[in-house]
Design a protein around this motif. Structure first.
Motif, PDB file in Angstrom:
ATOM      1  N   MET A 160       0.853  -1.194   0.000  1.00 32.29           N
ATOM      2  CA  MET A 160       0.000   0.000   0.000  1.00 32.29           C
ATOM      3  C   MET A 160       0.885   1.239   0.000  1.00 32.29           C
ATOM      4  O   MET A 160       1.879   1.294   0.739  1.00 32.29           O
ATOM      5  N   ALA A 206      -4.362  13.383  18.120  1.00 39.07           N
ATOM      6  CA  ALA A 206      -4.848  12.120  17.512  1.00 39.07           C
ATOM      7  C   ALA A 206      -6.290  12.246  17.024  1.00 39.07           C
ATOM      8  O   ALA A 206      -7.052  11.302  17.110  1.00 39.07           O
ATOM      9  N   HIS A 207      -6.673  13.440  16.552  1.00 31.63           N
ATOM     10  CA  HIS A 207      -8.004  13.659  16.001  1.00 31.63           C
ATOM     11  C   HIS A 207      -7.900  14.113  14.537  1.00 31.63           C
ATOM     12  O   HIS A 207      -8.353  15.189  14.177  1.00 31.63           O
ATOM     13  N   ALA A 232     -17.859   7.673   5.990  1.00 33.16           N
ATOM     14  CA  ALA A 232     -18.323   8.075   7.326  1.00 33.16           C
ATOM     15  C   ALA A 232     -17.113   8.097   8.236  1.00 33.16           C
ATOM     16  O   ALA A 232     -16.560   7.066   8.570  1.00 33.16           O
ATOM     17  N   GLY A 233     -16.675   9.257   8.611  1.00 32.38           N
ATOM     18  CA  GLY A 233     -15.509   9.371   9.485  1.00 32.38           C
ATOM     19  C   GLY A 233     -15.236  10.841   9.712  1.00 32.38           C
ATOM     20  O   GLY A 233     -15.895  11.714   9.131  1.00 32.38           O
ATOM     21  N   SER A 234     -14.241  11.120  10.541  1.00 30.65           N
ATOM     22  CA  SER A 234     -13.947  12.524  10.823  1.00 30.65           C
ATOM     23  C   SER A 234     -13.346  13.217   9.604  1.00 30.65           C
ATOM     24  O   SER A 234     -13.245  14.439   9.570  1.00 30.65           O
ATOM     25  N   SER A 235     -12.968  12.442   8.587  1.00 36.22           N
ATOM     26  CA  SER A 235     -12.414  13.068   7.381  1.00 36.22           C
ATOM     27  C   SER A 235     -13.450  13.933   6.667  1.00 36.22           C
ATOM     28  O   SER A 235     -13.083  14.792   5.879  1.00 36.22           O
ATOM     29  N   ASN A 278     -14.060  16.681  21.087  1.00 34.23           N
ATOM     30  CA  ASN A 278     -13.658  15.357  20.618  1.00 34.23           C
ATOM     31  C   ASN A 278     -14.561  14.910  19.459  1.00 34.23           C
ATOM     32  O   ASN A 278     -15.753  15.173  19.459  1.00 34.23           O
ATOM     33  N   PRO A 279     -13.999  14.191  18.490  1.00 35.58           N
ATOM     34  CA  PRO A 279     -14.759  13.909  17.265  1.00 35.58           C
ATOM     35  C   PRO A 279     -15.653  12.672  17.297  1.00 35.58           C
ATOM     36  O   PRO A 279     -16.541  12.535  16.458  1.00 35.58           O
ATOM     37  N   THR A 280     -15.436  11.740  18.237  1.00 33.34           N
ATOM     38  CA  THR A 280     -16.017  10.412  18.056  1.00 33.34           C
ATOM     39  C   THR A 280     -17.548  10.402  18.028  1.00 33.34           C
ATOM     40  O   THR A 280     -18.149   9.700  17.215  1.00 33.34           O
ATOM     41  N   ILE A 320     -18.712  11.495  14.687  1.00 27.77           N
ATOM     42  CA  ILE A 320     -18.449  10.434  13.695  1.00 27.77           C
ATOM     43  C   ILE A 320     -19.545   9.371  13.791  1.00 27.77           C
ATOM     44  O   ILE A 320     -20.098   8.921  12.777  1.00 27.77           O
TER      45      ILE A 320
HETATM   46  C1  LIG Z   1      -5.036   7.311  21.818  1.00 29.02           C
HETATM   47  C2  LIG Z   1      -6.278   7.949  21.230  1.00 29.02           C
HETATM   48  C3  LIG Z   1      -7.255   8.429  22.087  1.00 29.02           C
HETATM   49  C4  LIG Z   1      -8.388   9.025  21.568  1.00 29.02           C
HETATM   50  N1  LIG Z   1      -9.345   9.464  22.441  1.00 29.02           N
HETATM   51  C5  LIG Z   1     -10.484  10.010  21.966  1.00 29.02           C
HETATM   52  C6  LIG Z   1     -11.514  10.438  22.863  1.00 29.02           C
HETATM   53  O1  LIG Z   1     -11.390  10.326  24.076  1.00 29.02           O
HETATM   54  N2  LIG Z   1     -12.632  10.990  22.327  1.00 29.02           N
HETATM   55  C7  LIG Z   1     -12.787  11.151  20.997  1.00 29.02           C
HETATM   56  O2  LIG Z   1     -13.821  11.665  20.564  1.00 29.02           O
HETATM   57  N3  LIG Z   1     -11.825  10.745  20.123  1.00 29.02           N
HETATM   58  C8  LIG Z   1     -10.696  10.188  20.577  1.00 29.02           C
HETATM   59  N4  LIG Z   1      -9.712   9.762  19.700  1.00 29.02           N
HETATM   60  C9  LIG Z   1      -9.873  10.037  18.264  1.00 29.02           C
HETATM   61  C10 LIG Z   1     -10.740   9.035  17.558  1.00 29.02           C
HETATM   62  O3  LIG Z   1     -10.356   7.725  17.885  1.00 29.02           O
HETATM   63  C11 LIG Z   1     -10.554   9.260  16.068  1.00 29.02           C
HETATM   64  O4  LIG Z   1     -10.812  10.589  15.769  1.00 29.02           O
HETATM   65  C12 LIG Z   1     -11.540   8.406  15.278  1.00 29.02           C
HETATM   66  O5  LIG Z   1     -11.262   7.054  15.502  1.00 29.02           O
HETATM   67  C13 LIG Z   1     -11.414   8.689  13.819  1.00 29.02           C
HETATM   68  O6  LIG Z   1     -12.336   7.817  13.181  1.00 29.02           O
HETATM   69  P1  LIG Z   1     -12.350   7.622  11.630  1.00 29.02           P
HETATM   70  O7  LIG Z   1     -13.347   6.581  11.339  1.00 29.02           O
HETATM   71  O8  LIG Z   1     -12.522   8.968  10.982  1.00 29.02           O
HETATM   72  O9  LIG Z   1     -10.894   7.160  11.288  1.00 29.02           O
HETATM   73  P2  LIG Z   1     -10.082   5.893  11.855  1.00 29.02           P
HETATM   74  O10 LIG Z   1     -10.586   5.397  13.156  1.00 29.02           O
HETATM   75  O11 LIG Z   1      -8.664   6.284  11.725  1.00 29.02           O
HETATM   76  O12 LIG Z   1     -10.475   4.784  10.843  1.00 29.02           O
HETATM   77  C14 LIG Z   1      -9.851   4.669   9.647  1.00 29.02           C
HETATM   78  C15 LIG Z   1     -10.030   3.243   9.309  1.00 29.02           C
HETATM   79  O13 LIG Z   1      -9.793   3.105   7.949  1.00 29.02           O
HETATM   80  C16 LIG Z   1      -8.866   2.086   7.764  1.00 29.02           C
HETATM   81  N5  LIG Z   1      -8.098   2.426   6.587  1.00 29.02           N
HETATM   82  C17 LIG Z   1      -7.162   3.355   6.436  1.00 29.02           C
HETATM   83  N6  LIG Z   1      -6.682   3.335   5.184  1.00 29.02           N
HETATM   84  C18 LIG Z   1      -7.359   2.393   4.525  1.00 29.02           C
HETATM   85  C19 LIG Z   1      -7.339   1.906   3.191  1.00 29.02           C
HETATM   86  N7  LIG Z   1      -6.505   2.403   2.269  1.00 29.02           N
HETATM   87  N8  LIG Z   1      -8.188   0.909   2.861  1.00 29.02           N
HETATM   88  C20 LIG Z   1      -9.029   0.398   3.764  1.00 29.02           C
HETATM   89  N9  LIG Z   1      -9.101   0.833   5.061  1.00 29.02           N
HETATM   90  C21 LIG Z   1      -8.267   1.799   5.422  1.00 29.02           C
HETATM   91  C22 LIG Z   1      -7.998   2.038   8.996  1.00 29.02           C
HETATM   92  O14 LIG Z   1      -7.383   0.763   9.143  1.00 29.02           O
HETATM   93  C23 LIG Z   1      -9.029   2.338  10.057  1.00 29.02           C
HETATM   94  O15 LIG Z   1      -9.695   1.184  10.501  1.00 29.02           O
HETATM   95  C24 LIG Z   1      -8.566   9.152  20.175  1.00 29.02           C
HETATM   96  C25 LIG Z   1      -7.574   8.666  19.308  1.00 29.02           C
HETATM   97  C26 LIG Z   1      -6.435   8.073  19.832  1.00 29.02           C
HETATM   98  C27 LIG Z   1      -5.403   7.535  18.874  1.00 29.02           C
END
Ligand SMILES: Cc1cc2nc3c(=O)[nH]c(=O)nc-3n(C[C@H](O)[C@H](O)[C@H](O)COP(=O)(O)OP(=O)(O)OC[C@H]3O[C@@H](n4cnc5c(N)ncnc54)[C@H](O)[C@@H]3O)c2cc1C
Length: 291
Positions: free
Chosen positions: A160, A216-217, A248-251, A260-262, A265
């Motif tokens: 990748m 990490a957001h 569907a994600g914070s993107s 916090n974004p979760t 999301i």
């Molecule tokens: C240590 C830590 C603590 C946190 N604490 C909090 C908190 O207390 N409260 C809060 O609101 N947020 C918190 N967050 C932030 C929150 O976890 C993230 O903002 C959220 O998970 C983002 O979700 P997402 O679905 O947008 O992206 P992600 O969770 O990053 O999901 C992306 C997914 O896509 C997959 N992916 C990536 N590239 C590809 C590809 N090319 N093909 C297929 N799949 C792919 C990845 O493997 C992953 O599973 C924390 C984050 C961390 C790291």
């Protein structure tokens, strides 16, 4: 699609944002009890359980508009000391305590009793033995198209392409944090509470390097817009120009606020799942926010 899926307007990967976060100052632990009581943790009981919350202080909309500042929040972070009996007790209850923890618990019955009273009768946070009390700040980022993720020329072990991250920060974020810190100190003083000593870099007018890190957001790289010239997905999370591809994600956040974004999301994901599950394929556009 010669420029990549959803990337007709060269927007995929742009507008990368995170939350910038860090300690802007510190309280004197010997005089901070009252301000921690008022602005620190508090407990809410409901039929669904008991939850501990932490107050946050935000700039008023009036100040933000008048001074052109971003969203940010400040909160008081108590840093428990190594010999904090509540942390030791929690480790004991989880079966992870050592001799030191047992000594700390047995040696501090007064603090534990006072804590039980605060938590279960006064519904306040536990009185930890503290190593420090910080004033922390988390600030949103100004969306910047040059803050960007692109693909590097080489692949990882799974074949990748590796992501190349060019994360930008802006002076407006620094100015927002400094101004919020200044106003918080002023308000604590006006209300008669102990005030924190601000770090040098956090003072208004300081040119010292800003000590805020990412949180990490990661957010914003497939931003949402009804207009495909300004966004990768439409208000229903569907990728512009592709009938059956959704994100569907914070993107998809066009701006990331300071919270916090979760939960947002999850709300987006549940809304999308409902629409896909009913087969309607169309999502209700969220109502416009009242100004
Ligand atoms: C240590 C830590 C603590 C946190 N604490 C909090 C908190 O207390 N409260 C809060 O609101 N947020 C918190 N967050 C932030 C929150 O976890 C993230 O903002 C959220 O998970 C983002 O979700 P997402 O679905 O947008 O992206 P992600 O969770 O990053 O999901 C992306 C997914 O896509 C997959 N992916 C990536 N590239 C590809 C590809 N090319 N093909 C297929 N799949 C792919 C990845 O493997 C992953 O599973 C924390 C984050 C961390 C790291």
């Amino acid at each position: 699609m010669p420029h990549g899926v959803g990337n007709r307007n060269d927007l995929v990967g742009r507008y990368l944002m995170d939350h910038r976060c860090g300690a802007v100052g510190a309280f004197d632990t010997t005089t901070s009890a009252a301000v921690c009581d008022r602005f620190g943790k508090y407990v809410v009981r409901s039929p669904r359980g008991t939850h501990t919350f932490l107050h946050g202080l935000a700039l008023s909309e009036r100040v933000q508009r008048a001074e052109g500042l971003l969203h940010c929040a400040l909160w008081i972070q108590e840093m428990p000391a190594d010999d904090d009996p509540w942390d030791a007790l929690k480790r004991m209850l989880r079966g992870r305590a050592d001799r030191h923890d047992a000594r700390v618990v047995l040696g501090n019955p007064g603090l534990l009793l006072a804590g039980a009273r605060r938590r279960w009768i006064q519904r306040a946070g536990l009185p930890h033995r503290l190593a420090g009390v910080e004033l922390r700040c988390m600030v949103e980022q100004r969306p910047d198209p040059d803050s960007r993720i692109t693909l590097a020329d080489h692949d990882d072990r799974l074949g990748m392409p590796v992501a190349r991250i060019d994360w930008r920060t802006s002076a407006l974020e620094d100015a927002t944090v400094r101004r919020a810190a200044e106003l918080a100190v002023r308000e604590f003083a006006r209300l008669g509470y102990a005030t924190p000593v601000l770090s040098d870099w956090a003072r208004t007018g300081s040119t010292a390097p800003v000590r805020l890190t990412d949180w990490a957001h990661p957010t914003g790289t497939t931003r949402m817009s009804a207009d495909s010239r300004h966004g990768v997905v439409d208000p229903g999370c569907r990728v512009h120009g592709v009938d059956n591809l959704y994100v569907a994600g914070s993107s998809v956040f066009p701006t990331n606020g300071h919270v916090n974004p979760t939960l947002t999301i999850l709300a987006l994901a549940v809304r999308l799942a409902d629409a896909l599950g009913t087969g309607s394929g169309t999502l209700r556009t969220p109502p416009a926010r009242a100004s």
